[in-house]
Design an enzyme around this catalytic site. Structure first.
Site, PDB file in Angstrom:
ATOM      1  CD1 TRP A 202      31.231  49.929 -49.242  1.00 28.28           C
ATOM      2  CD2 TRP A 202      29.530  49.787 -50.691  1.00 28.28           C
ATOM      3  NE1 TRP A 202      31.598  50.566 -50.408  1.00 28.28           N
ATOM      4  CE2 TRP A 202      30.580  50.495 -51.299  1.00 28.28           C
ATOM      5  CE3 TRP A 202      28.351  49.590 -51.408  1.00 28.28           C
ATOM      6  CZ2 TRP A 202      30.500  51.005 -52.603  1.00 28.28           C
ATOM      7  CZ3 TRP A 202      28.255  50.091 -52.712  1.00 28.28           C
ATOM      8  CH2 TRP A 202      29.318  50.787 -53.285  1.00 28.28           C
TER       9      TRP A 202
ATOM     10  CG  ASP B 100      29.735  43.326 -49.400  1.00 30.58           C
ATOM     11  OD1 ASP B 100      30.613  42.931 -50.193  1.00 30.58           O
ATOM     12  OD2 ASP B 100      29.200  44.464 -49.476  1.00 30.58           O
TER      13      ASP B 100
ATOM     14  CE  LYS C 127      35.200  47.965 -54.599  1.00 27.61           C
ATOM     15  NZ  LYS C 127      33.813  47.874 -54.175  1.00 27.61           N
TER      16      LYS C 127
HETATM   17  C1  LIG Z   1      32.509  48.152 -54.083  1.00 23.78           C
HETATM   18  C2  LIG Z   1      31.649  47.569 -53.036  1.00 23.78           C
HETATM   19  C3  LIG Z   1      30.306  47.216 -53.261  1.00 23.78           C
HETATM   20  C4  LIG Z   1      29.613  47.501 -54.555  1.00 23.78           C
HETATM   21  O1  LIG Z   1      30.041  46.653 -55.555  1.00 23.78           O
HETATM   22  P1  LIG Z   1      29.353  46.641 -56.987  1.00 23.78           P
HETATM   23  O2  LIG Z   1      29.969  45.439 -57.614  1.00 23.78           O
HETATM   24  O3  LIG Z   1      29.687  47.925 -57.651  1.00 23.78           O
HETATM   25  O4  LIG Z   1      27.894  46.482 -56.803  1.00 23.78           O
HETATM   26  C5  LIG Z   1      29.606  46.611 -52.234  1.00 23.78           C
HETATM   27  N1  LIG Z   1      30.173  46.380 -51.048  1.00 23.78           N
HETATM   28  C6  LIG Z   1      31.445  46.715 -50.787  1.00 23.78           C
HETATM   29  C7  LIG Z   1      32.027  46.436 -49.451  1.00 23.78           C
HETATM   30  C8  LIG Z   1      32.217  47.325 -51.769  1.00 23.78           C
HETATM   31  O5  LIG Z   1      33.494  47.667 -51.522  1.00 23.78           O
END
Ligand SMILES: *Cc1c(COP(=O)(O)O)cnc(C)c1O
Length: 362
Positions: free
Chosen positions: A103, A172, A196
């Site tokens: 990511w 993030d 999540k």
């Molecule tokens: C799932 C995830 C993403 C991507 O998320 P989207 O909402 O699908 O763009 C980005 N960073 C991390 C750490 C993730 O777990």
């Protein structure tokens, strides 16, 4: 009685059953309106109340100080990979990134289109099996922010301690949002996809320091500007009404459980059960991650062979333990045990692991 499996999906993923049932009960006729919430104007009294309550809940459950705005934006976490540098990097300023895995690489790749970015620590050499200590992060002059991925969902690593550097942090938080408190004084912005820990897919929760949102670049499309989104309270255009509504319910559930501190305790407890199952297996199960960086949301492990991993996954499926396959880029097993995963699910997996080892010696 509805049959529910133990769902270890990495996202979208398990949500609290009570939240799903509440949504179901209200769905067709929302609070006597004679229509569902997703059929009515986002500017009407029903949705405005849902929207305002959701923002309040983010503030109270996550302990967000008044100096921050709470934004609900579309495009998931991925759009934030671009929006952050687009808005924050002025000419001559640089973005520092911790390259902690899949990511983080996505965030770096997108940021490169909008400014001068560099990798302040690179986990490539250790194959992304740990996060850096503060002392290993090299901040160069002219740096506007340090971007980090709080929890790498695929590699199964997380920052145990938040870095202490001289520049503001941007985080993030997608895969460990609201699973532990945040030192707000160190952050300018945190973001993450909702799907999540927070609710259904279809939006990002962005929490941005107000002064930062007011100073951002203005030469970009209006939707993409944090200042406009903040001034309009995330109602610049039609917001993602269903995810906002469900997020409100998930946050009430968290609040009633005891808030972020309770989520943190439960996460440590649940992850502890699985890491003990791994560590006590005499090397049968192996976690490739450094102990200090072990994620409490995504527990990754290997078996003695890929054949055994296949057998493990099909046996787990048959036992009602679903979606344990590791990400296709790394293989192995991954148990995603976000906030809404009940402890019973984790205990069921741990006893399946022990039974499986007994039945299939290496
Ligand atoms: C799932 C995830 C993403 C991507 O998320 P989207 O909402 O699908 O763009 C980005 N960073 C991390 C750490 C993730 O777990």
């Amino acid at each position: 009685m509805t049959e529910r499996v133990h769902n270890f999906s990495a996202g979208p993923c398990t949500l609290p059953l009570s939240v799903l049932e509440e949504g179901q009960a209200e769905f067709v006729d929302y609070h006597g309106a004679g229509m569902s919430l997703i059929e009515m104007s986002h500017r009407g009294k029903h949705f405005v109340a849902v929207h305002e309550e959701a923002i309040d809940l983010v503030r109270t459950v996550y302990g967000v100080p008044d100096e921050f705005d709470v934004l609900f934006l579309q495009g998931g976490a991925t759009l934030q990979f671009a929006m952050v540098p687009m808005n924050l990097l002025k000419s001559g300023e640089r973005g520092a990134y911790v390259n902690s895995g899949t990511w983080a690489k996505g965030a770096i790749a997108d940021a490169q289109h909008y400014g001068d970015v560099y990798t302040a620590w690179d986990g490539t050499d250790c194959n992304f099996t740990r996060m850096p200590n503060t002392g290993e992060i090299e901040i160069q002059s002219g740096t506007r922010y340090l971007h980090l991925t709080s929890n790498e969902t695929i590699g199964g690593i997380r920052f145990g301690d938040w870095p202490k550097v001289d520049v503001p942090l941007v985080g993030d938080m997608s895969s460990d949002y609201m699973s532990r408190p945040v030192p707000w004084d160190r952050f300018d912005l945190v973001y993450g996809g909702a799907q999540k820990n927070l609710g259904p897919a279809g939006m990002a929760l962005v929490i941005i320091r107000k002064t930062v949102a007011r100073e951002n670049n203005q030469n970009i499309g209006r939707y993409l500007r944090y200042d406009i989104q903040a001034d309009k309270d995330s109602m610049f255009n039609t917001p993602p009404v269903f995810p906002i509504y469900m997020l409100g319910k998930v946050l009430k559930w968290m609040r009633d459980q005891g808030g972020v501190e309770a989520m943190e305790r439960q996460a440590e407890d649940k992850a502890g059960i699985l890491y003990r199952a791994i560590d006590d297996s005499g090397g049968y199960y192996r976690c490739p991650v450094d102990v200090d960086s072990r994620s409490v949301m995504n527990v990754v492990f290997r078996l003695p062979s890929e054949d055994l991993e296949k057998t493990f996954l099909s046996g787990a499926d048959a036992a009602g333990l679903l979606n344990l396959k590791g990400h296709r880029s790394v293989g192995g097993i991954r148990a995603s045990i976000y906030n809404a995963m009940p402890k019973e699910g984790v205990q069921a997996l741990a006893s399946f692991m022990s039974d499986f080892q007994g039945a299939h010696p290496a």
